[in-house]
Write a protein that holds these residues in place. Structure first.
Motif, PDB file in Angstrom:
ATOM      1  N   GLN A 103       0.745  -1.753  -0.056  1.00 29.80           N
ATOM      2  CA  GLN A 103      -0.379   0.277  -0.078  1.00 29.80           C
ATOM      3  C   GLN A 103       1.213   1.309  -0.477  1.00 29.80           C
ATOM      4  N   LEU A 104       0.607   2.075  -0.867  1.00 35.78           N
ATOM      5  CA  LEU A 104       1.617   2.651  -0.587  1.00 35.78           C
ATOM      6  C   LEU A 104       1.294   4.292  -0.699  1.00 35.78           C
ATOM      7  N   ASP A 105       1.828   5.425  -0.244  1.00 38.95           N
ATOM      8  CA  ASP A 105       1.042   6.586  -0.082  1.00 38.95           C
ATOM      9  C   ASP A 105       2.356   7.346  -0.319  1.00 38.95           C
ATOM     10  N   LEU A 106       1.925   8.311  -1.646  1.00 38.06           N
ATOM     11  CA  LEU A 106       3.044   8.673  -1.970  1.00 38.06           C
ATOM     12  C   LEU A 106       2.700  10.530  -1.888  1.00 38.06           C
ATOM     13  N   PRO A 150       3.597  10.232  -8.026  1.00 35.57           N
ATOM     14  CA  PRO A 150       2.541  10.275  -7.471  1.00 35.57           C
ATOM     15  C   PRO A 150       2.044  11.915  -8.033  1.00 35.57           C
ATOM     16  N   PRO A 151       1.015  12.429  -8.320  1.00 36.12           N
ATOM     17  CA  PRO A 151       0.282  13.145  -9.235  1.00 36.12           C
ATOM     18  C   PRO A 151       0.645  14.596  -9.392  1.00 36.12           C
ATOM     19  N   GLY A 152       1.218  15.418 -10.286  1.00 34.13           N
ATOM     20  CA  GLY A 152       1.708  16.745 -10.360  1.00 34.13           C
ATOM     21  C   GLY A 152       3.284  16.541 -10.245  1.00 34.13           C
ATOM     22  N   TRP A 153       3.732  15.853  -9.900  1.00 33.42           N
ATOM     23  CA  TRP A 153       5.378  15.143  -9.648  1.00 33.42           C
ATOM     24  C   TRP A 153       6.016  16.070 -10.839  1.00 33.42           C
ATOM     25  N   ALA A 154       7.242  17.109 -10.368  1.00 33.16           N
ATOM     26  CA  ALA A 154       7.948  17.543 -11.745  1.00 33.16           C
ATOM     27  C   ALA A 154       9.721  17.322 -11.259  1.00 33.16           C
ATOM     28  N   GLY A 155       9.859  16.599 -10.720  1.00 34.73           N
ATOM     29  CA  GLY A 155      11.248  16.427  -9.809  1.00 34.73           C
ATOM     30  C   GLY A 155      12.140  15.652 -11.635  1.00 34.73           C
ATOM     31  N   THR A 182      -3.408   9.398  -8.573  1.00 36.88           N
ATOM     32  CA  THR A 182      -4.106   8.872  -7.255  1.00 36.88           C
ATOM     33  C   THR A 182      -2.915   8.963  -6.186  1.00 36.88           C
ATOM     34  N   ALA A 183      -2.986   9.506  -4.938  1.00 40.75           N
ATOM     35  CA  ALA A 183      -1.530   9.373  -4.230  1.00 40.75           C
ATOM     36  C   ALA A 183      -1.399   8.422  -3.016  1.00 40.75           C
ATOM     37  N   MET A 184      -2.691   7.605  -3.092  1.00 38.51           N
ATOM     38  CA  MET A 184      -3.269   6.132  -2.781  1.00 38.51           C
ATOM     39  C   MET A 184      -2.865   5.206  -3.917  1.00 38.51           C
ATOM     40  N   ALA A 204     -12.323  14.166  -1.603  1.00 39.36           N
ATOM     41  CA  ALA A 204     -12.084  15.110  -1.646  1.00 39.36           C
ATOM     42  C   ALA A 204     -10.455  14.739  -1.961  1.00 39.36           C
ATOM     43  N   GLY A 205      -9.871  13.832  -0.975  1.00 44.46           N
ATOM     44  CA  GLY A 205      -8.575  13.414  -0.731  1.00 44.46           C
ATOM     45  C   GLY A 205      -7.584  12.608  -1.582  1.00 44.46           C
ATOM     46  N   PHE A 206      -8.814  11.864  -2.627  1.00 44.43           N
ATOM     47  CA  PHE A 206      -8.101  11.774  -3.511  1.00 44.43           C
ATOM     48  C   PHE A 206      -8.784  12.074  -5.467  1.00 44.43           C
ATOM     49  N   PRO A 207      -8.663  12.758  -6.195  1.00 45.27           N
ATOM     50  CA  PRO A 207      -9.814  13.414  -6.843  1.00 45.27           C
ATOM     51  C   PRO A 207      -9.515  12.670  -8.401  1.00 45.27           C
ATOM     52  N   PRO A 208     -10.424  12.120  -8.698  1.00 53.06           N
ATOM     53  CA  PRO A 208     -10.491  11.159 -10.309  1.00 53.06           C
ATOM     54  C   PRO A 208      -9.905  12.118 -11.455  1.00 53.06           C
ATOM     55  N   ALA A 209      -9.978  11.752 -11.943  1.00 55.86           N
ATOM     56  CA  ALA A 209      -9.943  11.806 -13.570  1.00 55.86           C
ATOM     57  C   ALA A 209     -11.090  13.466 -13.637  1.00 55.86           C
ATOM     58  N   ALA A 210     -10.798  14.797 -14.095  1.00 56.03           N
ATOM     59  CA  ALA A 210     -11.419  15.742 -14.986  1.00 56.03           C
ATOM     60  C   ALA A 210     -13.096  15.264 -15.325  1.00 56.03           C
ATOM     61  N   ALA A 211     -12.878  14.390 -15.896  1.00 55.64           N
ATOM     62  CA  ALA A 211     -14.469  14.243 -15.912  1.00 55.64           C
ATOM     63  C   ALA A 211     -15.441  13.511 -15.098  1.00 55.64           C
TER      64      ALA A 211
END
Length: 449
Positions: free
Chosen positions: A70-73, A121-126, A140-142, A203-210
């Motif tokens: 189980q990952l928490d990113l 995770p989502p949005g990571w740009a490193g 999702t971060a989970m 709220a914690g794990f928002p899905p795709a925009a659609a």
């Protein structure tokens, strides 16, 4: 039915996979399940034995040793190391919080060689390290990693365990981060707990925009409210609507999970094989996935019920091109399968697969493995001692009591006393399975002589 009741039923169908998935994540972290011990976030839990009826998990397989993490990113990327399995089948399946299968590593997808991968995770740009084989973008971060290493039986367990120890997860920055699941507010009445979990976890794990656009319809139910729970002191009208909607939504998922009248129009004893049960992922196609219309459900709203059924009957199952399952509830005469009778299943030729196949017994309605004195829960091409016909055929004996003749005992799949559902798994199926050309033979009732 009021508008809010119908809306609550739709919200249940839509949100059931998220709530069920994260509830299982919590259970895995705290208690483990079956042969899997509990493990903290970002660490693998490895099963040390093949699954038994003690593993109260829907349609769990008895063919592989599980390695689940189980990952928490939320604290940043993880580096995943995989060993060289020397050609042996394995798969690491990546599942987001909404139960979308968004990436695969393993024999089919990436081969069996050793290497490192970066999970971000989502949005990571490193900056991506140069020595990794690729990047796995998590929606999702989970995330749940479902690892399956093929195991040919108890004698093969030491080999698999040596491989399991080499699957590792390491934070990219070298530090352990502990965030965890957002906690639903305590004090919410039990009948509303599902909706409180759904509110917090959406709220914690928002899905795709659609999907977020679809969620907007649930505003009148309080599911989009931030801050304190609206359900702790909800007015009676909304409580009644949510409670009735929960009931109606549950009934829809259960009904869709059972055989339908249309199934009765099939040939008697025909197996239900759906390579597309997990095609509800419409937005996230990472390493090892097939990004094509063939593997997407065309109607997004229709996909929500399919997703709920998949979570209810086969949580964390994989796409049909990785492995496909077929099941049946009836024999060749159209009668319900039950341990009150004896049956045979005759394969003229082995099922067409690139890896291996198995037939597993489950009781109904929970789809758990069936306890039996032989400690045999599945049978397949790797089962030692099977007796084949002179023409190469294989006859499996399905019944409650051990067959008296040696061939029947060798090829015996024990059944429970009551109703049951056998499940045929085909690992890395060939095209004739996916396109329906291959037909699984029906289960024949065995008449006393």
């Amino acid at each position: 039915m009021s508008d809010r009741t119908e809306l609550a039923a739709e919200a249940y169908v839509y949100g059931y996979p998220l709530v069920f998935d994260l509830s299982m994540v919590q259970n895995a972290l705290r208690n483990g399940f079956g042969a899997l011990p509990p493990a903290s976030f970002n660490a693998f839990a490895h099963s040390s034995r093949l699954a038994t009826p003690a593993a109260h998990f829907v349609s769990v397989n008895n063919d592989t040793l599980y390695s689940i993490a189980q990952l928490d990113l939320s604290g940043g990327p993880l580096r995943l190391h995989v060993p060289d399995t020397a050609g042996a089948y394995y798969v690491l399946q990546f599942v987001d919080a909404w139960t979308n299968n968004f990436a695969y590593l393993g024999r089919r997808a990436t081969g069996t060689g050793e290497g490192d991968w970066l999970i971000v995770p989502p949005g990571w740009a490193g900056r991506t390290p140069e020595d990794v084989r690729g990047v796995i973008d998590a929606p999702t971060a989970m995330v749940t990693i479902v690892g399956r290493n093929a195991c040919a039986g108890p004698a093969d367990i030491p080999r698999v365990q040596a491989l399991q120890r080499q699957f590792t997860l390491t934070p990219l920055d070298g530090h352990r981060h502990r965030t965890g699941l957002p906690a639903p507010e305590p004090g919410v009445p039990g009948v509303l707990r599902f909706f409180e979990q759904l509110r917090v976890w959406m709220a914690g794990f928002p899905p795709a925009a659609a999907d977020r656009a679809y969620q907007d319809r649930f505003q009148p139910l309080g599911l989009l409210e931030e801050g304190p729970s609206p359900y702790a002191t909800a007015e009676p009208g909304i409580v009644r609507a949510l409670a009735e909607g929960l009931k109606r939504g549950t009934e829809r998922v259960e009904k869709a999970s059972r055989p339908t009248p249309a199934d009765d129009d099939r040939d008697p004893g025909a197996w239900q094989l759906d390579p597309h049960l997990f095609d509800y992922n419409l937005d996230w196609f990472g390493i090892g996935t097939h990004d094509s219309p063939e593997w997407r459900i065309a109607d997004r709203e229709a996909s929500y019920l399919t997703r709920a059924v998949a979570a209810r009957t086969a949580l964390w199952g994989d796409h049909g091109y990785e492995a496909v399952s077929a099941h049946t509830f009836r024999d060749a005469e159209g009668q319900w399968l039950t341990g009150e009778h004896a049956y045979t299943l005759r394969f003229d030729r082995p099922p067409p697969v690139e890896s291996f196949w198995s037939l597993t017994m489950y009781e109904t309605p929970d789809y758990y493995l069936v306890d039996n004195p032989a400690d045999r829960y599945s049978i397949g091409d790797r089962t030692p001692g099977l007796v084949h016909g002179e023409d190469g055929s294989l006859t499996v004996y399905i019944q409650r009591d051990r067959p008296e003749d040696p061939a029947g005992a060798a090829n015996w799949l024990p059944a429970p006393a009551g109703a049951f559902r056998p499940l045929l798994r085909l690992y890395t199926p060939r095209q004739e399975v996916l396109d329906g050309t291959y037909r699984i033979p029906p289960i024949e009732p065995r008449r006393p002589r």
